[in-house]
Design an enzyme around this catalytic site. Sequence first.
Site, PDB file in Angstrom:
ATOM      1  N   HIS A 427       0.819  -1.210   0.000  1.00  0.00           N
ATOM      2  CA  HIS A 427       0.000   0.000   0.000  1.00  0.00           C
ATOM      3  C   HIS A 427       0.855   1.262   0.000  1.00  0.00           C
ATOM      4  CE1 HIS A 427      -2.293   3.291   1.940  1.00  0.00           C
ATOM      5  NE2 HIS A 427      -3.253   2.854   1.151  1.00  0.00           N
ATOM      6  N   CYS A 756      34.703   2.184 -23.775  1.00  0.00           N
ATOM      7  CA  CYS A 756      33.817   2.066 -22.616  1.00  0.00           C
ATOM      8  C   CYS A 756      34.530   2.527 -21.347  1.00  0.00           C
ATOM      9  CB  CYS A 756      33.324   0.626 -22.456  1.00  0.00           C
ATOM     10  SG  CYS A 756      34.652  -0.579 -22.191  1.00  0.00           S
TER      11      CYS A 756
END
Length: 795
Positions: A427, A756
């Site tokens: 919730h 990279c």
Amino acid sequence: MKYIKQFNALRVADVPLVGGKNASLGQMISALAARGVLIPDGFAVVSDAYWHVITANQLQEKIIAALADVTNADDLERIAQAGKRIRELFLSAVIPQDLLQELYQAYDVLSAVYHMQACDVAVRSSATAEDLPGASFAGQQDTFLNVRGYDALREAYRKSLASLFTDRAISYRMQKGFDHLKVALSVGVQKMVHADRACSGVAFSLDTESGFRDVVLINASYGLGESIVQGLVIPDEYCVSKVMLARGYASIIKKACGSKETAIVYSNDISGDATKTVSVDVAKRAVYALSDDEIVQLAQWVVIIESYYSELNGTWTPMDVEWAKDADDGRLYILQARPETVHAVHHDRRMRVYRLTATQAPHSICSGQSIGTQIVHGIARVVKDARDAHAVQKGDIVVTHMTDPDWVPALKRAAGIITDRGGRTCHAAIVSRELGVPAIVGARDATRAVKSGQIITIDCSGGMVGVVYDGEIPYTVDEITLDTSTKLPVSLMLNLADPDSAFAASFLPVSGVGLARVEFIIANHIRIHPLALVEHEQLDRETRDQIHELTVGYADGTTYFIQVLGRAIGMIAAAFYPRRVIVRLSDFKSNEYRNLIGGADFEPYEENPMIGLRGASRYINSRFASAFALECAAFTYAREVLGFDNITIMVPFVRTLHEARAVRDALAGHGISKEKGWHLIMMCEVPSNVILIKEFAQIFEGFSIGSNDLTQLTLGVDRDSELLQQSFDERDPAVTAMLTMAIAGAHEAQSPIGICGQAPSDYPEVAVFLIQSGIDYLSLNIDSVIPFYLRYARA
């Protein structure tokens, strides 16, 4: 019957009569049962019955009078007074005899269908304005489980009507602009699935955090599903690729075992509550609640449901689905489905990037699962019961065990939410997304670690793990709108380590992943040295116990390694599919491997591990052969079992042509070769790679420059040495000469080459230099992609 409609007679068009929840159930039963989706039968008490009760008891004027002084959705005291008065009106109301007779008759028919004298049912509200895009009334009214017999059914119906006027429901309708007397309540009566002795949960047809639409997210825990929704437990979490599911693969790309400490079960106490919360056996907590076959079946049903509703609505309609497993017949059932109401209606593509700017590492108090990506700070308000939620002031950060719908009025005033328990579909998580505030759920001991009145900072910017820091930590927020039509001068890719950040990162304007580091996965997800899983007999008892605790639920330790690594690689590949994902083989140094569980028993001490047993030399070392075999098996699992053919393997730290050939042959020995459809490239990070780049190009299909190691070895500088930091500079002329040679040599050999390494992420001028030198692609860190893109978009 006037007031009763069987589920199988209902359609989506019946929302005004039976509400969104019941209409959806009817639509699914009639349309999807033939496709194998199992849904428990039942009936709806129509909204006309609600008005019948109001008219028969002359309640309308009394409701209007009770609400007369309630003019502000934040006036909780007046809302509470009015709500209590109206609920009492319903609870003392007389149910008209004609309605009662139809209710009992429908219940008898349902009991007969299941060959029972008085079947157990769930009684759920279904408001006539709920589950519409932009309005999620889920949880605003009450649900009653394990209801048996006429008397219990009558009282559950009466309480359901009263729950239309809970404090939270009144406040929510006022916030959304709904007239209280134009929202009616239908009530669904559905056969209970005996999940109290099995399991249940929720599933979404998208990733609830990022909105990534190509996965099904499933939460599961033991007992009835209320334990997940109420945040009583940290559930299991499974993630399945929709794309590969459609192609016939059982593509489970994530399995995370939750603590599942408690379960809600039937109480079988006729005079008391219908359900009770019990503790789950410790051994059972460590086992996944669903089997792989059940995960796949559930994911297939969720895809069917989403596809059906998207076609019905003429637009993409992601779905929020509740499911349960029956202990008696061992089958899965769908209990209800409704449109997901956050990502379905939010199409704002502006990106807000949050970043801590503290000059010193802040003190962390606790951590849990992050909801959202924001950073906020404020005064902590530790509140352990919703009855004390009035203490929450605007801008406070609420800290509590868990939340339920009674908390909503207070949460609207909060800047953030922290709960001890719960998962990504509890919730608190759902409400935080709807309110647009960050939350950290499942933080376990937050209510003890955080003091009420303490100034704290919630950081949800780092991916799946959210951290609570002491004090007001400075941060920045960059709001960015990207014009993705801008053509960049070079292909842009992404450096990525954490699979849990892949879905959010997939929205970045990149052509794929240029570097996925498996060391992060091994260190943070697997945590065990691979040889310790193969040769565990020689380990001490304490280490074996640690390994057993992590690997329980898997056939053996090697299966654990293969599947955890394979799924994590698959998760990154799924996020960017069909874009290319370059995954580097592990590049741990021996000192880093020693830090893994069992690592000290297998790793040598090296004076300079940076240039020791690492990369290619480790893979072809006979002592490490069985560990390399596990890694190869994980890559094969990601491709052949999970289905991801967009994976390219990259080999790091190849010193010599002999090592290059030996690694290529070793990979082929494990079924990984160009002939079998694999793409293999290597890092260009050792000067020998640059000098002999044309020869290396005959062995591998391409290169990616590792500027960190190339700088270290070109300049002879230990990049880990604090004393030599000023000498370590990728912009040094010797390094740029190496970069130029590498790019030119690769192109002369007709081989693609990218980078990279860290350099273009840290230094924009290095990126410009590389582009001018003709590099094929740049792979940047996540936080460098947007600045790079904007810089060139403006140019």
